[in-house]
Design a protein around this motif. Structure first.
Motif, PDB file in Angstrom:
ATOM      1  N   GLY A  84     -33.294  -6.244 -18.444  1.00 32.92           N
ATOM      2  CA  GLY A  84     -34.128  -6.087 -17.215  1.00 32.92           C
ATOM      3  C   GLY A  84     -35.568  -6.811 -17.507  1.00 32.92           C
ATOM      4  N   ALA A  85     -35.856  -7.700 -16.212  1.00 34.12           N
ATOM      5  CA  ALA A  85     -37.073  -8.146 -16.350  1.00 34.12           C
ATOM      6  C   ALA A  85     -38.199  -7.440 -15.460  1.00 34.12           C
ATOM      7  N   GLU A  86     -37.617  -6.256 -14.961  1.00 33.13           N
ATOM      8  CA  GLU A  86     -38.891  -5.309 -14.394  1.00 33.13           C
ATOM      9  C   GLU A  86     -38.522  -3.886 -15.123  1.00 33.13           C
ATOM     10  N   PRO A  87     -39.689  -3.458 -15.025  1.00 30.48           N
ATOM     11  CA  PRO A  87     -39.456  -1.951 -15.605  1.00 30.48           C
ATOM     12  C   PRO A  87     -38.680  -0.911 -14.958  1.00 30.48           C
ATOM     13  N   ALA A  88     -38.213   0.137 -15.528  1.00 31.32           N
ATOM     14  CA  ALA A  88     -37.463   1.122 -14.765  1.00 31.32           C
ATOM     15  C   ALA A  88     -38.556   2.058 -13.844  1.00 31.32           C
ATOM     16  N   PRO A  89     -38.331   2.607 -12.734  1.00 26.42           N
ATOM     17  CA  PRO A  89     -36.891   2.553 -12.287  1.00 26.42           C
ATOM     18  C   PRO A  89     -36.828   1.293 -11.330  1.00 26.42           C
ATOM     19  N   ALA A  90     -37.827   0.510 -10.894  1.00 23.40           N
ATOM     20  CA  ALA A  90     -37.811  -0.492 -10.096  1.00 23.40           C
ATOM     21  C   ALA A  90     -36.617  -1.538 -10.549  1.00 23.40           C
ATOM     22  N   GLY A  91     -36.761  -1.819 -11.792  1.00 19.56           N
ATOM     23  CA  GLY A  91     -35.535  -2.708 -12.344  1.00 19.56           C
ATOM     24  C   GLY A  91     -34.296  -2.385 -11.750  1.00 19.56           C
ATOM     25  N   ILE A  92     -33.945  -0.975 -12.235  1.00 22.90           N
ATOM     26  CA  ILE A  92     -32.566  -0.437 -11.888  1.00 22.90           C
ATOM     27  C   ILE A  92     -32.332  -0.298 -10.428  1.00 22.90           C
ATOM     28  N   THR A  93     -33.206  -0.403  -9.801  1.00 25.99           N
ATOM     29  CA  THR A  93     -32.913  -0.018  -8.309  1.00 25.99           C
ATOM     30  C   THR A  93     -32.756  -1.580  -7.764  1.00 25.99           C
ATOM     31  N   ALA A  94     -33.567  -2.583  -7.927  1.00 27.73           N
ATOM     32  CA  ALA A  94     -33.270  -3.855  -7.632  1.00 27.73           C
ATOM     33  C   ALA A  94     -31.981  -4.402  -8.151  1.00 27.73           C
ATOM     34  N   ALA A  95     -31.342  -3.878  -9.368  1.00 32.30           N
ATOM     35  CA  ALA A  95     -30.176  -4.471  -9.897  1.00 32.30           C
ATOM     36  C   ALA A  95     -28.925  -3.654  -9.210  1.00 32.30           C
ATOM     37  N   ALA A  96     -29.244  -2.553  -8.553  1.00 30.21           N
ATOM     38  CA  ALA A  96     -28.149  -1.894  -7.740  1.00 30.21           C
ATOM     39  C   ALA A  96     -27.852  -2.572  -6.481  1.00 30.21           C
ATOM     40  N   ALA A  97     -28.743  -3.634  -5.888  1.00 29.61           N
ATOM     41  CA  ALA A  97     -28.470  -4.237  -4.721  1.00 29.61           C
ATOM     42  C   ALA A  97     -27.259  -4.985  -4.947  1.00 29.61           C
ATOM     43  N   SER A  98     -26.411  -5.127  -6.073  1.00 30.76           N
ATOM     44  CA  SER A  98     -25.470  -6.188  -6.388  1.00 30.76           C
ATOM     45  C   SER A  98     -24.457  -5.363  -7.014  1.00 30.76           C
ATOM     46  N   ALA A  99     -24.539  -3.938  -7.034  1.00 35.16           N
ATOM     47  CA  ALA A  99     -23.781  -3.198  -7.572  1.00 35.16           C
ATOM     48  C   ALA A  99     -22.743  -2.074  -6.570  1.00 35.16           C
ATOM     49  N   GLU A 100     -21.567  -1.814  -7.063  1.00 37.24           N
ATOM     50  CA  GLU A 100     -20.885  -0.901  -6.344  1.00 37.24           C
ATOM     51  C   GLU A 100     -21.254   0.582  -6.474  1.00 37.24           C
TER      52      GLU A 100
END
Length: 268
Positions: A84-100
């Protein structure tokens, strides 16, 4: 972008349990699996600082090892890794935008990663599943449990639960817990029966809107967190709803009281 399940991993037993659950779910959905490592501090920033290169190397190695383990146990599954390019939790939340679906390991309540899990569950745009590393091997799930509030029917919540029950090949138990009025025992027996029947009818009417899976209606006169924790004892998944960007008191209470995976589904 093809559909995918996202698992956030950090090398801990809890995150490995999450990767295992996410891989199984990806197979059930016919989707790919993405493994994401989002460190508490960004590993892409200030690469010249002492220890950053070593930390990046360890993170990349952990991702590669986890991916190899998943591929060995799920031949043919499309597995990708991301640092991830961003720290958690922001990075995980951002990546969730393209996940089911996002799957996270849920550590003990005092763990820093536990707060990350709850933050992602409160803000991700897609459903989030929290998985703990069980202390022992669990048997096959007997059912999927969904917690419903008949005064606020959430179609996405019920649809997710029905789909999960079909995927597991087990019945769906719909639990509606309600608290009687303060003077409950001063009411007549007939009035108590009428009020109980009204709650049961409300749940039956809600469930009658769809019958894609075997649904067991379960109305309990009890505290909601107590009822859901009890109902989840033999469940393969407990499904709860989320309105807006906050987790309700019931969800927060149940997260720390059951070992089965918990799905938090946004709605409303």
């Amino acid at each position: 972008m093809p559909p995918s399940v996202l698992a956030a991993v950090d090398g801990s037993p809890e995150s490995l349990a999450a990767a295992r659950w996410a891989a199984d779910e990806a197979v059930r959905r016919g989707a790919g699996l993405r493994l994401l490592y989002a460190w508490p501090r960004p590993l892409h920033a200030a690469p010249g600082l002492p220890g950053v290169a070593e930390a990046r190397g360890r993170a990349l190695g952990m991702l590669a090892d986890t991916a190899d383990w998943v591929r060995a146990n799920h031949p043919g599954l499309d597995v990708g890794t991301t640092l991830g390019a961003e720290p958690a939790p922001a990075g995980i939340t951002a990546a969730a935008a393209s996940a089911e679906l996002v799957v996270l390991g849920s550590h003990e309540p005092r763990s820093p990663f536990g707060s990350v899990s709850l933050a992602v569950a409160a803000h991700a745009p897609c459903p989030v599943v929290l998985v703990r590393a069980a202390p022992g091997s669990a048997g096959p799930p007997e059912e999927v449990v969904v917690g419903l509030d008949v005064s606020d029917p959430a179609e996405p919540l019920l649809a997710f639960a029905r789909k999960a029950a079909r995927a597991f090949g087990v019945p769906l138990r719909a639990v509606h817990a309600w608290t009687p009025p303060a003077k409950w025992w001063s009411l007549s027996t007939g009035e108590r029966a009428r009020r109980t029947e009204a709650e049961e009818d409300a749940l039956t009417d809600l469930l009658a809107r769809g019958t894609e899976a075997d649904v067991v209606p379960d109305v309990r006169r009890a505290d909601a967190a107590d009822a859901l924790a009890d109902a989840s004892r033999s469940a393969g998944l407990l499904v709860l709803g989320r309105t807006g960007h906050r987790l309700g008191a019931v969800t927060r209470a149940v997260v720390h009281r059951t070992w089965c995976p918990i799905a938090v589904v946004p709605h409303g």
